[in-house]
Design a protein around this motif. Structure first.
Motif, PDB file in Angstrom:
ATOM      1  N   PRO B 102      32.904   9.116  10.375  1.00  0.00           N
ATOM      2  CA  PRO B 102      34.057   9.123   9.462  1.00  0.00           C
ATOM      3  C   PRO B 102      35.311   9.831   9.964  1.00  0.00           C
ATOM      4  O   PRO B 102      36.426   9.310   9.775  1.00  0.00           O
ATOM      5  CB  PRO B 102      33.486   9.797   8.209  1.00  0.00           C
ATOM      6  CG  PRO B 102      32.053   9.389   8.215  1.00  0.00           C
ATOM      7  CD  PRO B 102      31.644   9.427   9.659  1.00  0.00           C
ATOM      8  N   GLY B 103      35.207  11.004  10.594  1.00  0.00           N
ATOM      9  CA  GLY B 103      36.399  11.727  11.046  1.00  0.00           C
ATOM     10  C   GLY B 103      37.285  10.879  11.953  1.00  0.00           C
ATOM     11  O   GLY B 103      38.465  10.656  11.668  1.00  0.00           O
ATOM     12  N   VAL B 106      39.096   7.843  10.265  1.00  0.00           N
ATOM     13  CA  VAL B 106      40.342   8.164   9.551  1.00  0.00           C
ATOM     14  C   VAL B 106      41.439   8.588  10.531  1.00  0.00           C
ATOM     15  O   VAL B 106      42.586   8.132  10.442  1.00  0.00           O
ATOM     16  CB  VAL B 106      40.097   9.268   8.488  1.00  0.00           C
ATOM     17  CG1 VAL B 106      41.403   9.641   7.795  1.00  0.00           C
ATOM     18  CG2 VAL B 106      39.065   8.808   7.465  1.00  0.00           C
ATOM     19  N   THR B 107      41.079   9.433  11.492  1.00  0.00           N
ATOM     20  CA  THR B 107      42.084   9.955  12.433  1.00  0.00           C
ATOM     21  C   THR B 107      42.767   8.833  13.217  1.00  0.00           C
ATOM     22  O   THR B 107      43.957   8.898  13.508  1.00  0.00           O
ATOM     23  CB  THR B 107      41.414  10.947  13.408  1.00  0.00           C
ATOM     24  OG1 THR B 107      40.779  11.960  12.640  1.00  0.00           O
ATOM     25  CG2 THR B 107      42.427  11.590  14.349  1.00  0.00           C
ATOM     26  N   ASN B 108      42.017   7.775  13.543  1.00  0.00           N
ATOM     27  CA  ASN B 108      42.565   6.690  14.360  1.00  0.00           C
ATOM     28  C   ASN B 108      43.405   5.683  13.570  1.00  0.00           C
ATOM     29  O   ASN B 108      43.934   4.741  14.162  1.00  0.00           O
ATOM     30  CB  ASN B 108      41.442   5.946  15.083  1.00  0.00           C
ATOM     31  CG  ASN B 108      40.980   6.700  16.323  1.00  0.00           C
ATOM     32  OD1 ASN B 108      41.612   7.666  16.725  1.00  0.00           O
ATOM     33  ND2 ASN B 108      39.882   6.272  16.916  1.00  0.00           N
ATOM     34  N   ILE B 109      43.503   5.855  12.251  1.00  0.00           N
ATOM     35  CA  ILE B 109      44.273   4.888  11.446  1.00  0.00           C
ATOM     36  C   ILE B 109      45.693   4.740  11.997  1.00  0.00           C
ATOM     37  O   ILE B 109      46.235   3.637  12.080  1.00  0.00           O
ATOM     38  CB  ILE B 109      44.318   5.316   9.956  1.00  0.00           C
ATOM     39  CG1 ILE B 109      42.949   5.092   9.312  1.00  0.00           C
ATOM     40  CG2 ILE B 109      45.382   4.526   9.188  1.00  0.00           C
ATOM     41  CD1 ILE B 109      42.865   5.552   7.874  1.00  0.00           C
ATOM     42  N   PHE B 120      37.573   1.037   9.280  1.00  0.00           N
ATOM     43  CA  PHE B 120      37.974   1.759   8.077  1.00  0.00           C
ATOM     44  C   PHE B 120      37.694   0.930   6.826  1.00  0.00           C
ATOM     45  O   PHE B 120      37.179   1.441   5.827  1.00  0.00           O
ATOM     46  CB  PHE B 120      39.458   2.161   8.124  1.00  0.00           C
ATOM     47  CG  PHE B 120      39.886   2.916   6.897  1.00  0.00           C
ATOM     48  CD1 PHE B 120      39.481   4.227   6.710  1.00  0.00           C
ATOM     49  CD2 PHE B 120      40.646   2.313   5.915  1.00  0.00           C
ATOM     50  CE1 PHE B 120      39.837   4.931   5.565  1.00  0.00           C
ATOM     51  CE2 PHE B 120      41.004   3.005   4.765  1.00  0.00           C
ATOM     52  CZ  PHE B 120      40.607   4.315   4.596  1.00  0.00           C
TER      53      PHE B 120
END
Lengths: 140, 150
Positions: B102-103, B106-109, B120
């Protein structure tokens, strides 16, 4: 082991430890990404603002890192050949799994282990072993 | 103030994941590939995070309350149940398939790639499915209500 990058691993890990400690110290919250995200969808919770802001912070952190890289360096965030079916199956399993299991690599793996929580120790051992087994089986 | 500390913590976390290269799924997969060309870097990421967070948590949780809040929201649910076991196993399979947890999802969005779009989207659908299922099942709802979610 020629791809071993100890310096960036230690630097990044230190930042993760500090970010996690800060959220607990200031807000009294566990920095588990899956829990922060799933809490956005729980009916009747009014604490969506800090959750949304933390997640937006993650994206900003990623963008800051990207902007600091020299332009000739392209970011490796894609799997070699994006296979949509594989990505969807993987994403569904991750979403269902972390929500059922109440935590992911950050919530159980960093926060829970730091408190020596038996649930988190069991969860971390299980997802590490199954992830390694999955990689092993896929490579066969 | 709580909002600013949450934002700052999020930014530092996203930066940490990026610097540690956990946002690179191939790097993650090479850590999980213990019988192949094993890359132990991510074990060091976790070790250094724990090295800071174990003493920090011990100190912080001895305080009566957080700086900007009235109490610590720490999971008190103790049961090692089928839900925890099955969930962690399913998560492990999903993580091993793509190298995405999960981290980094989200960070790569911000990178806006096709991979992140699919990861995602399906991660969000999986999460919402279980949240809604939990609403329907009294026992699961009880576990969640005593802050069983990390």
């Amino acid at each position: 082991m020629e791809n071993f990058t100890p310096i960036s691993a230690l630097a990044g890990g230190t930042m993760l430890g500090l970010a996690t400690a800060l959220l607990l110290w200031s807000n009294g919250r566990v920095a588990g990404i899956s829990g922060i995200f799933s809490g956005l969808f729980v009916h009747g919770r009014s604490d969506w603002a800090w959750r949304a802001v933390f997640l937006i912070g993650l994206v900003i952190g990623g963008l800051i890192h990207q902007s600091m890289l020299p332009p000739e360096v392209t970011l490796d965030i894609d799997v070699v050949k994006p296979d949509v079916a594989l990505l969807v199956v993987s994403g569904l399993l991750v979403g269902v799994g972390v929500t059922l299991g109440a935590g992911c690599t950050s919530g159980h793996g960093i926060c829970g282990l730091s408190r020596f929580s038996p649930r988190s120790i069991v969860a971390t051992i299980l997802f590490m072993i199954t992830a390694m087994l999955t990689v092993f089986i896929v490579a066969l | 103030m709580k909002i600013f500390t949450a934002l700052f913590s999020g930014i530092l976390f996203g930066l940490g994941l990026s610097v540690a290269q956990m946002t690179d799924p191939l790097k993650v997969l090479s850590f999980l590939d213990i019988t192949g060309n094993w890359d132990p870097s991510l074990a060091l990421v976790m070790a250094s995070a724990l090295l800071i967070n174990i003493p920090a948590s011990m100190y912080i949780l001895r305080q009566s309350k957080p700086v900007y809040g009235h109490k610590f929201h720490i999971p008190v649910y103790k049961l090692i149940d089928l839900k925890l076991v099955a969930g962690s196993v399913l998560f492990g399979i999903g993580w091993g398939l793509s190298g995405y947890c999960p981290g980094p999802i989200v960070t790569n969005i911000g990178a806006g790639s096709e991979t992140v779009f699919w990861m995602f989207g399906s991660y969000a659908v999986g999460t919402i499915l279980v949240v809604k299922l939990t609403d329907l099942l009294p026992r699961w709802r009880l576990a969640r209500s005593i802050e069983g979610t990390v």
